[in-house]
Design a protein around this motif. Structure first.
Motif, PDB file in Angstrom:
ATOM      1  N   ILE A  64     -50.628  38.260  11.077  1.00 57.85           N
ATOM      2  CA  ILE A  64     -51.152  39.387  10.295  1.00 57.85           C
ATOM      3  C   ILE A  64     -51.717  38.881   8.974  1.00 57.85           C
ATOM      4  CG2 ILE A  64     -50.549  41.530   9.089  1.00 57.85           C
ATOM      5  CD1 ILE A  64     -48.491  42.009  11.359  1.00 57.85           C
ATOM      6  N   ALA A  65     -50.985  38.010   8.310  1.00 58.84           N
ATOM      7  CA  ALA A  65     -51.455  37.466   7.030  1.00 58.84           C
ATOM      8  C   ALA A  65     -52.767  36.705   7.208  1.00 58.84           C
ATOM      9  CB  ALA A  65     -50.390  36.563   6.413  1.00 58.84           C
ATOM     10  N   LEU A  66     -52.897  35.957   8.312  1.00 61.02           N
ATOM     11  CA  LEU A  66     -54.140  35.221   8.556  1.00 61.02           C
ATOM     12  C   LEU A  66     -55.318  36.176   8.752  1.00 61.02           C
ATOM     13  CD1 LEU A  66     -52.841  32.423  10.936  1.00 61.02           C
ATOM     14  CD2 LEU A  66     -53.841  32.079   8.667  1.00 61.02           C
ATOM     15  N   HIS A  67     -55.105  37.242   9.491  1.00 62.70           N
ATOM     16  CA  HIS A  67     -56.187  38.217   9.687  1.00 62.70           C
ATOM     17  C   HIS A  67     -56.519  38.930   8.379  1.00 62.70           C
ATOM     18  CE1 HIS A  67     -56.728  37.633  13.915  1.00 62.70           C
ATOM     19  NE2 HIS A  67     -55.462  37.862  14.177  1.00 62.70           N
ATOM     20  N   LEU A  68     -55.523  39.220   7.578  1.00 60.17           N
ATOM     21  CA  LEU A  68     -55.801  39.867   6.290  1.00 60.17           C
ATOM     22  C   LEU A  68     -56.514  38.903   5.343  1.00 60.17           C
ATOM     23  CD1 LEU A  68     -52.592  42.034   5.823  1.00 60.17           C
ATOM     24  CD2 LEU A  68     -54.872  42.753   6.592  1.00 60.17           C
ATOM     25  N   ARG A  69     -56.223  37.620   5.456  1.00 59.54           N
ATOM     26  CA  ARG A  69     -56.970  36.630   4.670  1.00 59.54           C
ATOM     27  C   ARG A  69     -58.427  36.613   5.103  1.00 59.54           C
ATOM     28  NH1 ARG A  69     -55.325  30.855   5.613  1.00 59.54           N
ATOM     29  NH2 ARG A  69     -57.453  30.151   5.732  1.00 59.54           N
ATOM     30  N   ARG A  70     -58.663  36.705   6.417  1.00 64.24           N
ATOM     31  CA  ARG A  70     -60.040  36.807   6.918  1.00 64.24           C
ATOM     32  C   ARG A  70     -60.720  38.038   6.338  1.00 64.24           C
ATOM     33  NH1 ARG A  70     -59.935  38.066  12.539  1.00 64.24           N
ATOM     34  NH2 ARG A  70     -62.159  38.139  12.333  1.00 64.24           N
ATOM     35  N   ARG A  71     -59.995  39.157   6.312  1.00 62.43           N
ATOM     36  CA  ARG A  71     -60.563  40.390   5.766  1.00 62.43           C
ATOM     37  C   ARG A  71     -60.956  40.199   4.306  1.00 62.43           C
ATOM     38  NH1 ARG A  71     -56.270  44.363   4.161  1.00 62.43           N
ATOM     39  NH2 ARG A  71     -56.182  42.732   2.600  1.00 62.43           N
ATOM     40  N   ASP A  72     -60.042  39.620   3.526  1.00 58.86           N
ATOM     41  CA  ASP A  72     -60.313  39.430   2.098  1.00 58.86           C
ATOM     42  C   ASP A  72     -61.502  38.503   1.867  1.00 58.86           C
ATOM     43  OD1 ASP A  72     -58.186  41.117   1.602  1.00 58.86           O
ATOM     44  OD2 ASP A  72     -56.785  39.494   1.104  1.00 58.86           O
ATOM     45  N   LEU A  73     -61.595  37.448   2.668  1.00 59.95           N
ATOM     46  CA  LEU A  73     -62.741  36.540   2.558  1.00 59.95           C
ATOM     47  C   LEU A  73     -64.032  37.286   2.873  1.00 59.95           C
ATOM     48  CD1 LEU A  73     -64.051  33.727   2.280  1.00 59.95           C
ATOM     49  CD2 LEU A  73     -63.611  33.421   4.715  1.00 59.95           C
ATOM     50  N   ALA A  74     -63.999  38.075   3.925  1.00 59.78           N
ATOM     51  CA  ALA A  74     -65.196  38.830   4.306  1.00 59.78           C
ATOM     52  C   ALA A  74     -65.603  39.793   3.197  1.00 59.78           C
ATOM     53  CB  ALA A  74     -64.950  39.579   5.610  1.00 59.78           C
ATOM     54  N   LEU A  75     -64.634  40.489   2.645  1.00 55.04           N
ATOM     55  CA  LEU A  75     -64.949  41.427   1.557  1.00 55.04           C
ATOM     56  C   LEU A  75     -65.508  40.703   0.337  1.00 55.04           C
ATOM     57  CD1 LEU A  75     -61.917  43.883   1.790  1.00 55.04           C
ATOM     58  CD2 LEU A  75     -64.321  44.377   2.345  1.00 55.04           C
ATOM     59  N   SER A  76     -65.007  39.491   0.082  1.00 55.18           N
ATOM     60  CA  SER A  76     -65.455  38.754  -1.100  1.00 55.18           C
ATOM     61  C   SER A  76     -66.919  38.346  -1.008  1.00 55.18           C
ATOM     62  CB  SER A  76     -64.574  37.522  -1.340  1.00 55.18           C
ATOM     63  OG  SER A  76     -64.876  36.494  -0.413  1.00 55.18           O
ATOM     64  N   VAL A  77     -67.443  38.273   0.219  1.00 53.44           N
ATOM     65  CA  VAL A  77     -68.853  37.909   0.384  1.00 53.44           C
ATOM     66  C   VAL A  77     -69.685  39.094   0.898  1.00 53.44           C
ATOM     67  CG1 VAL A  77     -68.383  35.447   0.673  1.00 53.44           C
ATOM     68  CG2 VAL A  77     -68.476  36.925   2.696  1.00 53.44           C
ATOM     69  N   GLY A  78     -69.108  40.300   0.843  1.00 49.98           N
ATOM     70  CA  GLY A  78     -69.845  41.497   1.231  1.00 49.98           C
ATOM     71  C   GLY A  78     -70.006  41.700   2.724  1.00 49.98           C
ATOM     72  N   ASP A  79     -69.163  41.071   3.519  1.00 54.55           N
ATOM     73  CA  ASP A  79     -69.247  41.166   4.976  1.00 54.55           C
ATOM     74  C   ASP A  79     -68.328  42.285   5.471  1.00 54.55           C
ATOM     75  OD1 ASP A  79     -69.289  40.829   7.731  1.00 54.55           O
ATOM     76  OD2 ASP A  79     -68.497  38.778   7.694  1.00 54.55           O
ATOM     77  N   GLN A  80     -68.839  43.508   5.470  1.00 52.27           N
ATOM     78  CA  GLN A  80     -68.048  44.660   5.908  1.00 52.27           C
ATOM     79  C   GLN A  80     -67.669  44.557   7.386  1.00 52.27           C
ATOM     80  OE1 GLN A  80     -66.878  47.315   4.060  1.00 52.27           O
ATOM     81  NE2 GLN A  80     -67.633  46.246   2.264  1.00 52.27           N
ATOM     82  N   TYR A  81     -68.573  44.049   8.197  1.00 48.59           N
ATOM     83  CA  TYR A  81     -68.314  43.892   9.629  1.00 48.59           C
ATOM     84  C   TYR A  81     -67.129  42.961   9.857  1.00 48.59           C
ATOM     85  CZ  TYR A  81     -69.085  42.767  14.549  1.00 48.59           C
ATOM     86  OH  TYR A  81     -68.918  42.593  15.886  1.00 48.59           O
ATOM     87  N   GLY A  82     -67.178  41.800   9.236  1.00 54.26           N
ATOM     88  CA  GLY A  82     -66.082  40.833   9.374  1.00 54.26           C
ATOM     89  C   GLY A  82     -64.771  41.376   8.836  1.00 54.26           C
ATOM     90  N   ALA A  83     -64.849  42.122   7.740  1.00 57.50           N
ATOM     91  CA  ALA A  83     -63.636  42.710   7.149  1.00 57.50           C
ATOM     92  C   ALA A  83     -63.013  43.737   8.088  1.00 57.50           C
ATOM     93  CB  ALA A  83     -63.967  43.346   5.798  1.00 57.50           C
ATOM     94  N   ALA A  84     -63.845  44.594   8.658  1.00 58.08           N
ATOM     95  CA  ALA A  84     -63.330  45.627   9.568  1.00 58.08           C
ATOM     96  C   ALA A  84     -62.722  44.991  10.812  1.00 58.08           C
ATOM     97  CB  ALA A  84     -64.453  46.588   9.951  1.00 58.08           C
ATOM     98  N   SER A  85     -63.383  43.991  11.348  1.00 60.94           N
ATOM     99  CA  SER A  85     -62.882  43.301  12.529  1.00 60.94           C
ATOM    100  C   SER A  85     -61.540  42.631  12.243  1.00 60.94           C
ATOM    101  CB  SER A  85     -63.911  42.267  12.988  1.00 60.94           C
ATOM    102  OG  SER A  85     -63.408  41.503  14.050  1.00 60.94           O
ATOM    103  N   ALA A  86     -61.455  41.918  11.137  1.00 64.28           N
ATOM    104  CA  ALA A  86     -60.209  41.235  10.779  1.00 64.28           C
ATOM    105  C   ALA A  86     -59.079  42.234  10.545  1.00 64.28           C
ATOM    106  CB  ALA A  86     -60.426  40.380   9.531  1.00 64.28           C
ATOM    107  N   GLN A  87     -59.384  43.337   9.883  1.00 65.95           N
ATOM    108  CA  GLN A  87     -58.380  44.375   9.633  1.00 65.95           C
ATOM    109  C   GLN A  87     -57.892  44.962  10.955  1.00 65.95           C
ATOM    110  OE1 GLN A  87     -57.521  45.477   6.397  1.00 65.95           O
ATOM    111  NE2 GLN A  87     -56.149  47.102   7.039  1.00 65.95           N
ATOM    112  N   ALA A  88     -58.807  45.184  11.888  1.00 62.15           N
ATOM    113  CA  ALA A  88     -58.422  45.728  13.196  1.00 62.15           C
ATOM    114  C   ALA A  88     -57.522  44.751  13.947  1.00 62.15           C
ATOM    115  CB  ALA A  88     -59.667  46.066  14.012  1.00 62.15           C
ATOM    116  N   TYR A  89     -57.832  43.462  13.873  1.00 64.86           N
ATOM    117  CA  TYR A  89     -56.967  42.468  14.524  1.00 64.86           C
ATOM    118  C   TYR A  89     -55.574  42.476  13.900  1.00 64.86           C
ATOM    119  CZ  TYR A  89     -60.302  40.249  17.654  1.00 64.86           C
ATOM    120  OH  TYR A  89     -61.180  39.995  18.676  1.00 64.86           O
ATOM    121  N   ALA A  90     -55.496  42.580  12.576  1.00 62.64           N
ATOM    122  CA  ALA A  90     -54.184  42.648  11.918  1.00 62.64           C
ATOM    123  C   ALA A  90     -53.404  43.865  12.416  1.00 62.64           C
ATOM    124  CB  ALA A  90     -54.356  42.694  10.396  1.00 62.64           C
TER     125      ALA A  90
END
Length: 194
Positions: A64-90
């Protein structure tokens, strides 16, 4: 090493994961992350996903922490798609672990992020995860979310998401609804995967 070597490692990690070699996927994903960081670049979503894949499948605590880290990275670069996907995996990992409260909160947030993307595919995945999480809590809502996920996935020919949604709907009907409908859905998905 070539400047695109981290991307090559990430692509190889994705392929290893698709082939079921989760340890190799994780190793290649970690290498891609290390190389990107060493070059002062943000690791790719693909690399970070590969590092979390085995943990997600095997139920390790850090998934879960790894997927949330992916989400945070995606948000930091404006990648809403990647953030939503990572959040869903978490959310999916939390749900499969039986932490329904966390899964629902994560899935609701994933759906909010997904709706901002305009992507039917990522919205379908978020709806699938929400439906999976609600299976036993609220079968009626689960059915509605899963049917919406299926319609969205089919609208953009996202076959994998459509098929996992069909499996979930079949399971839901088998446990809480019409067993004949469950059988029809299972037959459909098996036909798709042959």
């Amino acid at each position: 090493e070539h400047e695109r070597y981290p991307d090559a490692c990430a692509a190889a990690a994705r392929k290893a994961g698709q082939l079921g070699d989760l340890a190799r996927a994780e190793g290649l994903g970690r290498r891609a992350v290390e190389l990107a960081v060493a070059r002062g670049k943000a690791p790719s979503q693909e690399a970070l996903y590969a590092t979390a894949l085995r943990s997600s499948v095997e139920g390790e605590e850090d998934a879960i922490a790894l997927h949330l880290r992916r989400r945070d990275l995606a948000l930091s670069v404006g990648d809403q798609y990647g953030a939503a996907s990572a959040q869903a995996y978490a959310a999916m990992v939390a749900g499969y672990r039986g932490d329904t409260k966390a899964a629902l909160a994560l899935a609701d947030d994933a759906l909010r992020l997904a709706e901002k993307t305009g992507s039917p595919g990522v919205r379908a995945f978020a709806l699938f995860v929400l439906g999976e999480t609600l299976h036993d809590l609220d079968p009626t809502r689960a059915t509605r979310h899963l049917e919406d996920a299926l319609a969205l996935a089919r609208s953009v020919r996202a076959g994998f998401i459509a098929d996992i949604t069909l499996v979930s709907l079949a399971s839901l009907h088998g446990r809480h609804g019409d067993p004949h409908r469950a059988l029809e859905l299972f037959i459909e998905v098996v036909g798709n995967w042959r």
